[in-house]
Structures are given as structure tokens and as C-alpha cells.
Scaffold this active site. Structure first.
Site, PDB file in Angstrom:
ATOM      1  N   HIS A  60     -10.662  10.396  39.176  1.00 17.06           N
ATOM      2  CA  HIS A  60     -10.496   9.936  40.560  1.00 17.06           C
ATOM      3  C   HIS A  60     -11.467   8.804  40.844  1.00 17.06           C
ATOM      4  CE1 HIS A  60     -13.818  12.767  40.896  1.00 17.06           C
ATOM      5  NE2 HIS A  60     -13.996  12.519  42.184  1.00 17.06           N
ATOM      6  N   HIS A  62     -13.959   8.199  42.892  1.00 15.51           N
ATOM      7  CA  HIS A  62     -15.305   8.305  43.446  1.00 15.51           C
ATOM      8  C   HIS A  62     -16.258   7.689  42.417  1.00 15.51           C
ATOM      9  CE1 HIS A  62     -14.457  11.737  46.532  1.00 15.51           C
ATOM     10  NE2 HIS A  62     -14.408  10.533  47.090  1.00 15.51           N
ATOM     11  N   ASP A  64     -19.115   8.222  41.125  1.00  8.31           N
ATOM     12  CA  ASP A  64     -19.768   8.956  40.033  1.00  8.31           C
ATOM     13  C   ASP A  64     -18.804   9.304  38.898  1.00  8.31           C
ATOM     14  OD1 ASP A  64     -18.576  10.677  41.919  1.00  8.31           O
ATOM     15  OD2 ASP A  64     -19.896  12.348  41.439  1.00  8.31           O
ATOM     16  N   HIS A  65     -17.553   8.889  39.031  1.00  6.90           N
ATOM     17  CA  HIS A  65     -16.576   9.123  37.967  1.00  6.90           C
ATOM     18  C   HIS A  65     -15.997   7.838  37.392  1.00  6.90           C
ATOM     19  CE1 HIS A  65     -16.236  13.572  38.521  1.00  6.90           C
ATOM     20  NE2 HIS A  65     -16.848  13.221  39.635  1.00  6.90           N
ATOM     21  N   HIS A 140      -8.903  17.494  45.805  1.00  2.00           N
ATOM     22  CA  HIS A 140     -10.231  16.994  46.155  1.00  2.00           C
ATOM     23  C   HIS A 140     -10.071  16.092  47.384  1.00  2.00           C
ATOM     24  CE1 HIS A 140     -14.389  16.158  45.553  1.00  2.00           C
ATOM     25  NE2 HIS A 140     -14.249  14.941  45.082  1.00  2.00           N
ATOM     26  N   ASP A 210     -13.019  16.494  39.929  1.00  4.71           N
ATOM     27  CA  ASP A 210     -13.574  17.414  40.911  1.00  4.71           C
ATOM     28  C   ASP A 210     -12.434  18.147  41.625  1.00  4.71           C
ATOM     29  OD1 ASP A 210     -15.819  15.956  40.199  1.00  4.71           O
ATOM     30  OD2 ASP A 210     -16.188  15.142  42.175  1.00  4.71           O
ATOM     31  N   HIS A 268     -20.919  19.134  36.528  1.00  2.00           N
ATOM     32  CA  HIS A 268     -20.873  18.490  37.837  1.00  2.00           C
ATOM     33  C   HIS A 268     -21.807  19.155  38.839  1.00  2.00           C
ATOM     34  CE1 HIS A 268     -19.147  16.462  41.424  1.00  2.00           C
ATOM     35  NE2 HIS A 268     -18.957  15.499  40.560  1.00  2.00           N
TER      36      HIS A 268
END
EC number: 3.1.26.11
Lengths: 301, 301
Positions: A60, A62, A64-65, A140, A210, A268
Site C-alpha cells: 500500500h 503509506h 513506511d511501505h 487498512h 497492514d 510491523h
């Protein structure tokens, strides 16, 4: 099957923790899953050859990914990569990457293919003779997919002792592996099951991050060998898990138990906790075979 | 004036080298210059408080100078920053950042101002009572600016001994600092220069990266205290410097000499060389006061 954790912490990169990224090696194919900022440095630290990465899966959008993706793509370019690169990720990832490459007047010398995802149903992203990769739709705050990697061991294993005893020629071996019966020179038919063993177990790995606690997952990941499931919080912060659409260690273990997986790898983690052992302790109250992801750690399954 | 080098290597982040980013502290203001991937981690390693960074200057949109920006902006958000953030950079930077924040459905809780640059002439980007910041147009493969930071020490220094000897009241000190003459009770006029010293030297710092050797720079950076000038290559790779629009150590030193700067800091090294000392040795054949940037190094000027 080998899993290398490059980063397994939530939110922001820190001096000793990295955001999500991992490499799955399965049947000699290497898949990069998520690509937080700093992934290319983590790949170097873990001595993973850049040239072996041809498929990148982004769960996804975000940061941090995926904030490390554009840098990795650029570095591949600077290293004069020639082989194709496939990126699988949510719709929008292509525009984000190309906008940045265009701004730098930087174009890859290799073919860069984007496979943009929009479906809310599981779909096949990759398949060859040895491996199949499917999405696992997750719930998510934004559109998110997990990924299911499965070995395909269609070939039956030869019972060499019996085959040689019967004097069957090597040219028939391929036919036997694919389930064929053999007619001997004297006319006797030897059924396949008498000269083969069942194929090796087809290993499978499910990456789920997530996501909120979601029982719809269970049918998609049932009986997998290894489930990586996010556990951002502990149960005492379950209100935060619900609010931010994440999972607690206990919830992850519940999914593992109900899906009858063999092993559960947690990751995570929120950096608010003193020790990640707390996640293991909590998960083990529900499910016995719990492993903890850690940056730089390698698992052989 | 304090300069902290967060990263000073060209091209790609590696396990022990970081792409361009540095923090200039001048008159208690903190300016972040460029923001390659991993800058936020470098800030943490150097114990620089995120909350002190309110102005970020981006020289150009090559990845090694800005791929860390979106992550830093996101981290500020996750840390619940409230104060305004100003980003100065080439036209296009706003769209790149906002596209990514939108994709993550992530919006900053603080005001994020973009000041997009297009001019090929030097212009003032920031000015307050203590500091002025201007662009230094550079010649590179894409639109690029260096940045000139100058102290503004307008206030004259009080000659306290004389002032007290004359019995001048404290309420007049501010007037004196700003150059005013004083009339004593007996009607005598005391000219300002008799009771003050000249203002402190106004320090200045010029950041010039990335650029080809360009004599047009000289007039813009003349007499600065510190010049940071890129030196991607050594003279024996001058053909590569020309081709990629970078500078050699010798060329950087030539600019420093001709612009009559006090100190030259070299950086933006290609990682092809065994030791960065080679850059210093080469530059010193032209200019005496050469310093080497190194990741994590702090300079006090």
C-alpha cells in the site's frame, strides 16, 4: 524458502529500526515485498544482489511501505541494470515514480513494468512453472493488499530403485514425473503410482501487512506454512489498533490459529514498546509457533 | 556558524555513505540543505532536533538530493509537528510531495509551504532581521540552484567603557546600536563612531552542488567565509565531470581561489575513489584552505 527481513517496524525509519521491507527467496526466485525508505541500504547490508530482484510487490502507499522504491529504481538505473523490473502495487504507484524520474530527467535503461492493482478480490499477479503469487486483500486505512506466495511442485518424484529394477529407459523419466504410466517391452503396464512418490510439499508464505483484525483473511491463507502478520500493538492498545486499522499480537495469533498455519512471524511493531519479546509472549497465549521478525534476520523454512 | 554534514556522497546511498544533506546553523536559525534518502535517520544520528528545522532548501530534483524529503515531511506529521514548514526548491517539488501524501491519504497537521523556483537569476528566498538567503544559479543537467546564506549584523557594537564614562543612560543603547548620535545634558553632541565599534563581520556560507565548472559563480560567491563546492571527480576524470556536468577537485579549488573565499569545503564525492584525501591533495595544489566534508562531521566557522 528463505525470508530475509530488511525492516519490520511501523511508521518512521530510525537509527536502529527500519520500515517494512523483506525479501522472499522461493524456488530460486527472489521477491522484494514492500520498500520503505532505506531499503536499498538494507539490501546492501544483507548482501542481497540487486540484480536478483526482478519483482517488487508494494502492499500500500503509506510511506513506511514504499518511500524507498523510487530510490531503488534509480539506483538500479545508475548501476546500468538491463533486465526487466516488475512493480506490483496500488493504482497510483506508477504516476508517483514516473513523475519523480521525469523531474530528474532520469529514465531507466531497463524496462520498468508497473502492474497497478485496484481489485478487492484476490487475483494472480505472477505465475511461472515453479511459483504463483496472489494478492490477499487487506482492510487498512487505504487500499492495501497482502501477498500469497506458493510453490508449485507438480512433478512426482521418481522411485529410482524401482524404475532401474524394471529397466525403464531415462527418456521416459520426464513422462513419469508428469504422472504417465509406462508400458514395458513385454506389454506390462506399470501404473505411475508404483514407480513414483507424491510431489514434495508445496510450501507457501503469506504476507499480511497492514491490516485490521479481519476474519475474511482466514480462508485465503488457510494452512500456509508461514504467515507474516502485522502486530503493531499489544492488546492493551487494542483501541489504537482499531482506530488506526492495525492488529494486536493477540489478534494476529488468533488469525494464525484459525487459519491453521504452521508458523506465525510477527512484525510491523510500533516503536513505543520496550521489547518486541512482549509481542511473542502475548501471541503465544493463543498460538504456539510464533517467531519474531527483526531487521536483518533470516529465516529458513 | 555551524555546518553539520549529514551526507556528502554522489549518486546512491550505501551502507556507510549518504547522499547530499547538511544542516547550517547560523544566528540560531537552522536550515536544512538538500535531503537525500536517509536524511531523517542522519538527523537522528547527529541528534538534531526535528522541531528546529523550519526551512528546507532543495538544490535540484535528482534523487540523491531530495528522495528523503517526502519521508521527512511524513515523519514530522507522525510526530505531530505544529509549526510551519517552508520548502524551497525547483518547480515540480510540490506536486511530487503532495501526490505522495494524497496517495497515502496523509495530510500534514502543520502548514506546509512550497516556494517553487524557476528563475535563472539569483533571488532572495528568505530574509529576517539576522539572516538572508539567496539562490546561486548553477549549471547542471537539470535546473539547479546553490544557496548563499549571509548574516546580517547591522547593529554597531557598544563601546561600553566610553558610554559609561560619559554617563549615557541605558535607554539610549538601542539608538546607539543603530548608529544614532547622542546629545548630552550639557548640549554636547557625541558622534556615534566615538562610542561604538563597527558591527561584527557578517559571516557567509555558499552551498554549490551540483554544478559544472562555471566562472559565472565567482561574482555571486566572492569573499564568502565558507564555500561548499561539489568535487565529484578528480582531474583525471575531468571528461566524466564535463559529460555529467560535475566538477573536479581542482576546478572547485580554482573557483574558490578566484572568488577569494576564506575556506573551501569539498563534497559530493563519487564513490569510485579509494580515499577522499585525494580530493584534498588535488585541491591544495590550487587553494590552501581546503576542508573535506564527511558524513556526520561538524564544522564550526
Amino acid at each position: 524458502m528463505k525470508l530475509t527481513i530488511l525492516g519490520c517496524y511501523a511508521a518512521t525509519p530510525r537509527t536502529i529500526t527500519n520500515p517494512t521491507s523483506q525479501v522472499l527467496e522461493i524456488k530460486n526466485r527472489m521477491f522484494l515485498i514492500d520498500c520503505g525508505e532505506g531499503t536499498q541500504v538494507q539490501l546492501r547490508k544483507n548482501k542481497i544482489k540487486f540484480s536478483k530482484i526482478n519483482h517488487i510487490f508494494i502492499s500500500h502507499l503509506h510511506g513506511d511501505h514504499f518511500f524507498g522504491l523510487v530510490g531503488l529504481i534509480s539506483t538500479f538505473m545508475l548501476l546500468n541494470r538491463e533486465s526487466d523490473l516488475h512493480v506490483y502495487g496500488p493504482k497510483g504507484v506508477k504516476e508517483i515514480i514516473l513523475l519523480q524520474l521525469r523531474a530528474g530527467n532520469s529514465f531507466t535503461g531497463y524496462n520498468l513494468y508497473f502492474h497497478e492493482l485496484e481489485s478487492k478480490e484476490s487475483e494472480v499477479l505472477f505465475e511461472d512453472e515453479k511459483v504463483i503469487v496472489k494478492t490477499i486483500p487487506l482492510k487498512h486505512r487505504i487500499y492495501t493488499n497482502g501477498f500469497l506466495f506458493q510453490e508449485k511442485n507438480k512433478e512426482r518424484k521418481l522411485n529410482i530403485d524401482k524404475i532401474q529394477h524394471l529397466g525403464i529407459d531415462v527418456v521416459y523419466y520426464q513422462k513419469i514425473k508428469y504422472g504417465g504410466d509406462i508400458t514395458l517391452d513385454n506389454g506390462t503396464i506399470i501404473p505411475n503410482h508404483e514407480i513414483t512418490f507424491d510431489p514434495e510439499h508445496e510450501k507457501s508464505y503469506a504476507f499480511c501487512s497492514d491490516t485490521v483484525y479481519d476474519e475474511n483473511l482466514i480462508s485465503l491463507i488457510e494452512n500456509v506454512d508461514v504467515l507474516y502478520h502485522e502486530a503493531t500493538f499489544l492488546e492493551k492498545e487494542s483501541h489504537l489498533a482499531e482506530k488506526t486499522m492495525h492488529t494486536t499480537a493477540k489478534q494476529a495469533a488468533t488469525i494464525a490459529l484459525r487459519a491453521n498455519v504452521k508458523k506465525l512471524v510477527l512484525g510491523h511493531y510500533s516503536t513505543r514498546y520496550e521489547s518486541i519479546e512482549l509481542f511473542k509472549t502475548e501471541a503465544e497465549t493463543i498460538f504456539t509457533n510464533v517467531l519474531l521478525a527483526e531487521d536483518g534476520k533470516e529465516f529458513e523454512f
